[in-house]
Design an enzyme around this catalytic site. Structure first.
Site, short mmCIF file in Angstrom:
data_model
loop_
_atom_site.label_atom_id
_atom_site.label_comp_id
_atom_site.label_asym_id
_atom_site.label_seq_id
_atom_site.Cartn_x
_atom_site.Cartn_y
_atom_site.Cartn_z
N LYS A 1 -68.01 60.58 50.06
CA LYS A 1 -68.40 61.58 51.05
C LYS A 1 -69.75 62.23 50.76
CE LYS A 1 -63.54 62.50 52.02
NZ LYS A 1 -62.39 63.43 51.88
N SER B 1 -62.98 60.02 47.91
CA SER B 1 -63.83 61.09 48.45
C SER B 1 -65.20 61.19 47.82
CB SER B 1 -63.12 62.43 48.30
OG SER B 1 -62.06 62.50 49.20
N TYR C 1 -62.60 70.15 45.47
CA TYR C 1 -61.60 70.71 46.38
C TYR C 1 -61.47 72.21 46.14
CZ TYR C 1 -60.49 65.74 45.85
OH TYR C 1 -60.57 64.40 45.72
O1 DON Z 1 -58.68 60.60 53.29
C1 DON Z 1 -58.06 60.52 52.24
O2 DON Z 1 -57.02 61.14 52.07
C2 DON Z 1 -58.63 59.67 51.12
N1 DON Z 1 -59.21 58.47 51.60
C3 DON Z 1 -59.67 60.40 50.35
C4 DON Z 1 -59.11 61.65 49.78
C5 DON Z 1 -59.84 62.17 48.62
O3 DON Z 1 -60.28 61.49 47.72
C6 DON Z 1 -59.86 63.64 48.57
N2 DON Z 1 -60.72 64.20 49.56
N3 DON Z 1 -61.34 65.17 49.66
#
Ligand code: DON
Length: 314
Positions: free
Chosen positions: A73, A70, A250
């Site tokens: 992002k 993430s 988060y």
């Molecule tokens: O989509 C997912 O679950 C992972 N590729 C990324 C999740 C992650 O790192 C947390 N996301 N906010």
């Protein structure tokens, strides 16, 4: 304190702060919902801190290679803003924290107008990925990879194909989020294509030094001090840093902002990108996660460093 003095302190103290933080990893768990991620070493902990003059201090397992997950992002948001402008992006993604898990769909149905609350929860990030320009899936992924090449100063970043495939196979929750968004005309385009691009940018391999360099560019509002070039528009970097502060960790973002006091974005591989505004970029890896999905030892380490160094974004 001057940079030189601070870097001296870090050089002396960072290894012992890492040692103090490592035991915290044992109370967390390496992510396993993407099966391939579960192979990461539970007790690894590494950090790199990079200053604008190119001096850096590293400690622990900073040579670990891990997928960005993430953390990517932050930069797909900036690229989508560069491609579409603020009005277009924020028509489809909101600006508020959720208080829910990063992969929750709950509020998509509960709260009108049914757009994802912010660009860092999965629903928001998948929507943002759908806004990246390019004539096909390959070109869109290549444009994202090119951005990471310019930000890291490398031209050979690779995807972890095993992690990519693992997420492709196990990503039913993300697939259902994407179809839900498409059904509500929030996500435009082909769901499989958007998810391929999304899983791919999550699987880009980096090290702490790469995160520190990207963090430094954000710390300096988009300027790369190592090459003297502007890589990202200041306004979009400021937007991204604001989201890092309000949603980057988060549903533990508020606690992190109070305890650590720095903008940050974490990923489920255990990486954390953080920064000290105007001063340093920071990259951390610690695969063992707490119940909010953030690196257990990594958060402990960042809190220690920030408190000892008296750093704060305010
Ligand atoms: O989509 C997912 O679950 C992972 N590729 C990324 C999740 C992650 O790192 C947390 N996301 N906010």
């Amino acid at each position: 304190m001057s940079n030189t003095k601070e870097l001296d302190t870090l050089l002396q103290s960072l290894p012992s702060w890492v040692e103090t933080s490592i035991p915290h990893a044992s109370s967390g768990k390496v992510a396993s919902y993407i099966p391939e991620l579960s192979k990461a070493p539970q007790d690894a902990l590494g950090i790199t801190i990079l200053a604008p003059d190119g001096q850096s201090v590293s400690a622990g397992d900073c040579s670990q290679v891990f997928t960005m997950q993430s953390i990517s992002k932050v930069f797909t948001l900036i690229l989508a803003l560069m491609d579409n402008g603020e009005d277009e992006v924020f028509k489809r993604v909101g600006m508020e924290p959720t208080g829910d898990n990063f992969n929750s769909m709950l509020k998509l149905e509960l709260v009108r107008p049914g757009i994802p609350f912010n660009p860092f929860i999965n629903a928001g990030a998948i929507t943002v990925t759908s806004l990246i320009h390019g004539k096909n899936m390959e070109e869109k992924s290549q444009r994202i990879l090119n951005l990471f090449h310019s930000l890291t100063g490398k031209d050979n970043l690779a995807y972890d194909i095993d992690v990519f495939n693992s997420e492709l196979e196990s990503g039913d929750l993300n697939r259902s989020i994407a179809y839900f968004l498409k059904g509500n005309q929030v996500l435009i385009g082909d769901v499989d294509e958007v998810l391929d691009i999304y899983f791919r940018h999550c699987s880009i391999l980096v090290q702490c030094a790469d995160l520190a360099r990207m963090g430094l560019i954000l710390a300096l509002d988009g300027e790369d001090p190592l090459t003297g070039t502007r890589l990202l528009p200041k306004r979009y970097v400021q937007i991204a840093k604001t989201f890092m502060t309000t949603c980057g960790m988060y549903n533990a973002s508020g606690e992190f902002a109070i305890d650590v006091g720095l903008p940050a974005k974490s990923g489920v591989s255990g990486g954390i990108l953080s920064l000290v505004p105007g001063r340093y970029g920071i990259g951390v890896i610690g695969p063992s996660l707490n119940d909010k999905g953030n690196s257990q030892a990594g958060v402990h380490l960042l809190e220690m460093v920030s408190k000892q160094m008296n750093w704060s974004m305010f």
